[in-house]
Scaffold this active site. Structure first.
Site, PDB file in Angstrom:
ATOM      1  NE  ARG A   1       7.106  -0.391   9.864  1.00  0.00           N
ATOM      2  CZ  ARG A   1       5.941  -0.318   9.221  1.00  0.00           C
ATOM      3  NH1 ARG A   1       5.896   0.176   7.999  1.00  0.00           N
ATOM      4  NH2 ARG A   1       4.844  -0.756   9.783  1.00  0.00           N
TER       5      ARG A   1
ATOM      6  NE  ARG B   1       1.643  -4.367  11.578  1.00  0.00           N
ATOM      7  CZ  ARG B   1       2.452  -3.989  10.597  1.00  0.00           C
ATOM      8  NH1 ARG B   1       3.535  -4.689  10.326  1.00  0.00           N
ATOM      9  NH2 ARG B   1       2.183  -2.929   9.888  1.00  0.00           N
TER      10      ARG B   1
ATOM     11  NE  ARG C   1       7.705  -3.512   5.536  1.00  0.00           N
ATOM     12  CZ  ARG C   1       6.410  -3.212   5.586  1.00  0.00           C
ATOM     13  NH1 ARG C   1       5.752  -2.942   4.489  1.00  0.00           N
ATOM     14  NH2 ARG C   1       5.784  -3.220   6.743  1.00  0.00           N
TER      15      ARG C   1
ATOM     16  NE  ARG D   1      -3.815  -0.854  10.124  1.00  0.00           N
ATOM     17  CZ  ARG D   1      -2.799  -0.167   9.658  1.00  0.00           C
ATOM     18  NH1 ARG D   1      -2.970   1.019   9.176  1.00  0.00           N
ATOM     19  NH2 ARG D   1      -1.602  -0.690   9.651  1.00  0.00           N
TER      20      ARG D   1
ATOM     21  CE  LYS E   1      -2.306  -0.741   3.815  1.00  0.00           C
ATOM     22  NZ  LYS E   1      -1.768  -2.044   4.261  1.00  0.00           N
TER      23      LYS E   1
HETATM   24  P1  AMP Z   1       1.326   0.950   9.083  1.00  0.00           P
HETATM   25  O1  AMP Z   1       2.593   1.645   8.729  1.00  0.00           O
HETATM   26  O2  AMP Z   1       0.142   1.435   8.270  1.00  0.00           O
HETATM   27  O3  AMP Z   1       1.460  -0.529   9.067  1.00  0.00           O
HETATM   28  O4  AMP Z   1       0.975   1.367  10.594  1.00  0.00           O
HETATM   29  C1  AMP Z   1       1.858   1.083  11.661  1.00  0.00           C
HETATM   30  C2  AMP Z   1       1.110   1.062  12.968  1.00  0.00           C
HETATM   31  O5  AMP Z   1       0.464   2.326  13.199  1.00  0.00           O
HETATM   32  C3  AMP Z   1      -0.022   0.041  13.060  1.00  0.00           C
HETATM   33  O6  AMP Z   1       0.441  -1.240  13.424  1.00  0.00           O
HETATM   34  C4  AMP Z   1      -0.896   0.650  14.141  1.00  0.00           C
HETATM   35  O7  AMP Z   1      -0.342   0.459  15.428  1.00  0.00           O
HETATM   36  C5  AMP Z   1      -0.805   2.137  13.822  1.00  0.00           C
HETATM   37  N1  AMP Z   1      -1.856   2.570  12.867  1.00  0.00           N
HETATM   38  C6  AMP Z   1      -1.657   3.072  11.619  1.00  0.00           C
HETATM   39  N2  AMP Z   1      -2.824   3.370  11.030  1.00  0.00           N
HETATM   40  C7  AMP Z   1      -3.804   3.038  11.904  1.00  0.00           C
HETATM   41  C8  AMP Z   1      -5.228   3.086  11.877  1.00  0.00           C
HETATM   42  N3  AMP Z   1      -5.900   3.534  10.809  1.00  0.00           N
HETATM   43  N4  AMP Z   1      -5.891   2.652  12.973  1.00  0.00           N
HETATM   44  C9  AMP Z   1      -5.243   2.199  14.058  1.00  0.00           C
HETATM   45  N5  AMP Z   1      -3.918   2.104  14.143  1.00  0.00           N
HETATM   46  C10 AMP Z   1      -3.187   2.525  13.082  1.00  0.00           C
END
Ligand code: AMP
Length: 210
Positions: free
Chosen positions: A155, A166, A127, A88, A13
């Site tokens: 990360r 996740r 990654r 989400r 994404k």
């Molecule tokens: P991502 O980089 O999109 O995988 O986001 C990393 C982390 O940020 C996730 O594992 C969540 O802890 C938090 N996070 C990001 N976007 C959201 C969202 N829309 N709702 C809740 N937590 C989020």
């Protein structure tokens, strides 16, 4: 054009959202990036979200919605946006719909990147991020040039255990958005297992962008 990128963590994404936003000339809005930046800056928001990020847990809806609405109110979002990592949950999707309806600017499309779980695990655990440029590499599929290899970082939420947690969360909490957006007639399914360039191409075709 107002677009949401949907799909499991590691589906591409982020990569695709950057390409698409550049092509459309609209901002790329990644809630994950915003939260990671906030934790790095040790801002009050960062302190609130740090433990959720480290455990691979979702940040509470009210907090995420507040952060996104504030961002969407900024002038650069008037001509559109590509949202990545939001919504989400169903509650987030409904809040976004309400917000956009108030502005008379509903979503144009939701791009669903489809990738099977096992491929996701392989992608995520390999990654690596270049903290200097923000460039993302993969040890196998997109190996870094030797001169940057030593400064790459993983990360803290890119381990296999966190990844599986996740993915489970994604299936439980985010996948219900697929029928939700399908009913609205805005869902566009794209095969996310192809090369990044091919996926970009398919997304542009699915959105009718020339
Ligand atoms: P991502 O980089 O999109 O995988 O986001 C990393 C982390 O940020 C996730 O594992 C969540 O802890 C938090 N996070 C990001 N976007 C959201 C969202 N829309 N709702 C809740 N937590 C989020």
């Amino acid at each position: 054009m107002r677009v949401v990128m949907l799909g499991p963590p590691g589906a591409g994404k982020g990569t695709q959202a950057v390409q698409l936003a550049g092509r459309l000339g609209v901002p790329h809005i990644s809630t994950g990036d915003m939260f990671r930046q906030a934790t790095q800056d040790q801002s009050p928001l960062g302190q609130q979200v740090r433990s959720y990020l480290e455990q691979g847990l979702l940040v509470p809806d009210e907090l995420v919605i507040q952060v996104v609405e504030r961002r969407l109110n900024e002038p650069d979002c008037q001509k559109g946006f590509v949202l990545d990592g939001f919504p989400r949950t169903l509650a987030q999707a409904q809040a976004l719909d309400r917000f956009l309806q108030q502005q008379g600017q509903p979503l144009d499309a939701v791009v669903l990147l489809e990738v099977p779980d096992e491929l996701i695990v392989e992608r995520i655990t390999g990654r690596r991020l270049d903290p200097q440029t923000g460039q993302i590499y993969h040890l196998r599929y997109n190996p870094p040039p030797p001169e940057v290899a030593s400064r790459l970082v993983q990360r803290s939420d890119d381990t296999e255990e966190t990844c599986r947690r996740r993915l489970n969360k994604y299936h439980r909490e985010t996948e219900p958005l697929v029928p939700y957006y399908q009913q609205q007639g805005v869902l566009r399914r794209v095969d996310g297992t192809l090369s990044p360039q091919e996926v970009t191409q398919r997304i542009l075709e699915a959105l009718g962008v020339k």
